[in-house]
Scaffold this active site. Sequence first.
Site, mmCIF file in Angstrom:
data_model
loop_
_atom_site.group_PDB
_atom_site.id
_atom_site.type_symbol
_atom_site.label_atom_id
_atom_site.label_comp_id
_atom_site.label_asym_id
_atom_site.label_seq_id
_atom_site.Cartn_x
_atom_site.Cartn_y
_atom_site.Cartn_z
ATOM 1 C CB CYS A 139 -0.925 0.009 1.215
ATOM 2 S SG CYS A 139 -2.024 1.448 1.228
ATOM 3 C CB CYS B 238 -0.415 2.481 4.234
ATOM 4 S SG CYS B 238 -2.226 2.565 4.263
#
Length: 182
Positions: A133, A136
């Site tokens: 991700c 993130c």
Amino acid sequence: MSAALEALRAQLPEAAKDIKLNLQSVLQDGSLSPAQRYGVAIASAITARNTELCAALLADAPAEATPAVVEDAKAAAAVMAMNNVYNRFRHMVGKPSYAEKPARLRMNRLVQPASNKLDFELFALAVSAINGCENCIRAHEQAVIAGGMTEDQVNDAVRIAATVNAAAVSLEMVALPIPAAV
């Protein structure tokens, strides 16, 4: 290193010889504290979904990490399993309108960890690296750097995550019905 982790390393196939060596080295040295190393490793093993590897790392944990660190590693794996999916979707779909929508997902543990916020962010970074991700990864990397960690510490955490993930894959390989080379 516990007998459980040594036994697990012994199960790794010849194709994973480098992983066997790396698993030992990333847990023994580097710029992270032993508690940080094991927190990252446990969160990574949970993320890689390998119960044997989790159990072996948890067997080592009492000597290296407090129960609060272990609980934060577990919580980071759980919270980031949700956040990584949600944030990857918002990023990959590429529509600004999704970024404006409220997530309405509870993430209290991010702001109230059992051990400390900086280590929790580090564990979340490792999990996000495994889950791929980008948003993130960027957010947690910025948080740990802003909190005083170095790029060497971030690098070591991701090295541990990568190695634990590879160990999980390698252990799954052992169970596959792959014929021997002729």
